[in-house]
Design a protein around this motif. Structure first.
Motif, PDB file in Angstrom:
ATOM      1  N   LEU A   1     -10.769  26.147  -8.950  1.00 53.43           N
ATOM      2  CA  LEU A   1     -10.378  25.257  -7.854  1.00 53.43           C
ATOM      3  C   LEU A   1     -11.638  24.656  -7.237  1.00 53.43           C
ATOM      4  CD1 LEU A   1      -7.856  27.813  -6.302  1.00 53.43           C
ATOM      5  CD2 LEU A   1      -7.255  25.841  -7.733  1.00 53.43           C
ATOM      6  N   SER A   2     -11.772  23.335  -7.328  1.00 52.96           N
ATOM      7  CA  SER A   2     -12.965  22.689  -6.774  1.00 52.96           C
ATOM      8  C   SER A   2     -12.888  22.678  -5.253  1.00 52.96           C
ATOM      9  CB  SER A   2     -13.085  21.259  -7.304  1.00 52.96           C
ATOM     10  OG  SER A   2     -12.066  20.462  -6.729  1.00 52.96           O
ATOM     11  N   LYS A   3     -14.036  22.463  -4.605  1.00 50.90           N
ATOM     12  CA  LYS A   3     -14.051  22.415  -3.141  1.00 50.90           C
ATOM     13  C   LYS A   3     -13.199  21.269  -2.594  1.00 50.90           C
ATOM     14  CE  LYS A   3     -18.606  23.284  -3.021  1.00 50.90           C
ATOM     15  NZ  LYS A   3     -19.953  23.349  -2.411  1.00 50.90           N
ATOM     16  N   PRO A   4     -13.310  20.047  -3.171  1.00 45.92           N
ATOM     17  CA  PRO A   4     -12.431  18.969  -2.665  1.00 45.92           C
ATOM     18  C   PRO A   4     -10.940  19.284  -2.858  1.00 45.92           C
ATOM     19  CG  PRO A   4     -14.198  18.050  -4.009  1.00 45.92           C
ATOM     20  CD  PRO A   4     -14.290  19.543  -4.152  1.00 45.92           C
ATOM     21  N   HIS A   5     -10.611  19.903  -3.972  1.00 47.75           N
ATOM     22  CA  HIS A   5      -9.219  20.283  -4.224  1.00 47.75           C
ATOM     23  C   HIS A   5      -8.751  21.282  -3.160  1.00 47.75           C
ATOM     24  CE1 HIS A   5      -5.701  21.350  -6.853  1.00 47.75           C
ATOM     25  NE2 HIS A   5      -5.814  22.486  -6.178  1.00 47.75           N
TER      26      HIS A   5
ATOM     27  N   THR B   1     -17.759  32.219  -8.356  1.00 49.72           N
ATOM     28  CA  THR B   1     -18.251  30.837  -8.323  1.00 49.72           C
ATOM     29  C   THR B   1     -18.444  30.337  -9.745  1.00 49.72           C
ATOM     30  OG1 THR B   1     -19.444  31.270  -6.266  1.00 49.72           O
ATOM     31  CG2 THR B   1     -20.128  29.329  -7.517  1.00 49.72           C
ATOM     32  N   LYS B   2     -17.849  29.197 -10.058  1.00 48.98           N
ATOM     33  CA  LYS B   2     -18.111  28.532 -11.343  1.00 48.98           C
ATOM     34  C   LYS B   2     -19.036  27.371 -11.017  1.00 48.98           C
ATOM     35  CE  LYS B   2     -15.234  30.872 -14.015  1.00 48.98           C
ATOM     36  NZ  LYS B   2     -15.717  31.685 -15.134  1.00 48.98           N
ATOM     37  N   ARG B   3     -20.296  27.517 -11.373  1.00 46.91           N
ATOM     38  CA  ARG B   3     -21.298  26.546 -10.956  1.00 46.91           C
ATOM     39  C   ARG B   3     -20.897  25.106 -11.298  1.00 46.91           C
ATOM     40  NH1 ARG B   3     -26.005  27.481  -8.741  1.00 46.91           N
ATOM     41  NH2 ARG B   3     -25.822  29.726  -9.083  1.00 46.91           N
ATOM     42  N   GLY B   4     -20.955  24.230 -10.291  1.00 48.47           N
ATOM     43  CA  GLY B   4     -20.644  22.820 -10.501  1.00 48.47           C
ATOM     44  C   GLY B   4     -19.160  22.534 -10.636  1.00 48.47           C
ATOM     45  N   GLN B   5     -18.312  23.576 -10.601  1.00 50.96           N
ATOM     46  CA  GLN B   5     -16.868  23.341 -10.778  1.00 50.96           C
ATOM     47  C   GLN B   5     -16.029  23.802  -9.590  1.00 50.96           C
ATOM     48  OE1 GLN B   5     -15.351  24.175 -14.922  1.00 50.96           O
ATOM     49  NE2 GLN B   5     -17.255  25.330 -14.985  1.00 50.96           N
ATOM     50  N   GLY B   6     -16.325  24.996  -9.105  1.00 51.27           N
ATOM     51  CA  GLY B   6     -15.536  25.483  -7.968  1.00 51.27           C
ATOM     52  C   GLY B   6     -15.434  26.998  -7.962  1.00 51.27           C
ATOM     53  N   TYR B   7     -14.305  27.481  -7.505  1.00 52.89           N
ATOM     54  CA  TYR B   7     -14.096  28.921  -7.357  1.00 52.89           C
ATOM     55  C   TYR B   7     -12.843  29.375  -8.114  1.00 52.89           C
ATOM     56  CZ  TYR B   7     -17.161  28.192  -3.330  1.00 52.89           C
ATOM     57  OH  TYR B   7     -18.201  27.845  -2.517  1.00 52.89           O
ATOM     58  N   VAL B   8     -12.880  30.644  -8.513  1.00 55.27           N
ATOM     59  CA  VAL B   8     -11.697  31.246  -9.138  1.00 55.27           C
ATOM     60  C   VAL B   8     -11.380  32.558  -8.425  1.00 55.27           C
ATOM     61  CG1 VAL B   8     -10.688  32.180 -11.257  1.00 55.27           C
ATOM     62  CG2 VAL B   8     -12.374  30.339 -11.393  1.00 55.27           C
TER      63      VAL B   8
END
Ligand code: CA
Length: 221
Positions: free
Chosen positions: A170-174, A209-216
């Motif tokens: 899940l990205s930060k903007p999402h 943290t998935k670098r450059g992508q978001g969080y899981v």
């Protein structure tokens, strides 16, 4: 979870919005069918509460138009208590559930929860993973047999969204889109702050943290 509440009675809309916010939802309000349709077309709502009698465009037409455009957002229609044919029309137009007016807010919240849980393939009761249990009434989180932690409004909205979407990046903007209403300041750096606070409460390794992508959200046993 972010909701669109479509209701043209200003008192009912304000009252309902307040209660839904207290129950941990980010809520946008539309008071006519035209704005409602537009918002539903462009904003990623987790569910919509749709009154049928609306100025501008009837609720049924708004719903039909969304479904014709393959917008599958879960919709609860608000119908007049004795008008069984409104419920039939609502279902034919693509509603997922209905509630007769006047309604008790507790019933609306219970139906929303059931609908949103179902949408994410979960049962209607408590939201839990292997070791993390989120109490949606008390807005508390408990890990295994540790004492529960109370959550702030934003922490609760964020954790609920992440748990319902466990295993997905899940990205930060999402996340901002599903945690804040349209009038809130959308600073996706704030998400970082709240993720840090959640990590302190549930254990850092459960939000990866998935670098450059978001969080899981990930809860290995
Ligand atoms: Ca109305």
């Amino acid at each position: 979870m972010r909701l669109l509440l479509v209701e043209d009675d200003p008192d009912l809309a304000a009252l309902t919005r307040t209660d839904l916010v207290k129950a941990g939802f980010a809520v946008d309000v539309a008071d006519n069918g035209i704005d409602a349709e537009h918002l539903g077309d462009y904003e990623p709502y987790d569910a919509v509460i749709l009154d049928l009698g609306l100025p501008g465009r009837p609720g049924i037409e708004v719903l039909k138009s969304w479904r014709a455009k393959s917008n599958r957002v879960p919709v609860i229609v608000l119908t007049a208590r004795d008008q069984w044919f409104e419920r039939v029309d609502g279902f034919k137009a693509g509603a997922d559930d209905y509630l007769g007016k006047p309604f008790h807010i507790e019933e609306l919240i219970a139906r929303l929860r059931a609908l949103i849980h179902r949408e994410h393939g979960r049962s209607a009761n408590a939201l839990e993973t292997a070791t993390v249990r989120l109490d949606e009434d008390l807005q508390q989180v408990q890990v295994a047999n540790e004492p529960p932690h109370s959550l702030t409004g934003t922490e609760f909205r964020l954790l609920r969204y992440m748990m319902l979407n466990a295993g997905k990046i899940l990205s930060k903007p999402h996340l901002s889109d599903h945690v804040y209403d349209q009038n809130s300041e959308r600073d996706s750096n704030l998400i970082e702050v709240y993720v840090r606070r959640l990590r302190e409460k549930i254990g850092a390794h459960r939000i990866v943290t998935k670098r450059g992508q978001g969080y899981v959200f990930n809860d290995p046993t």
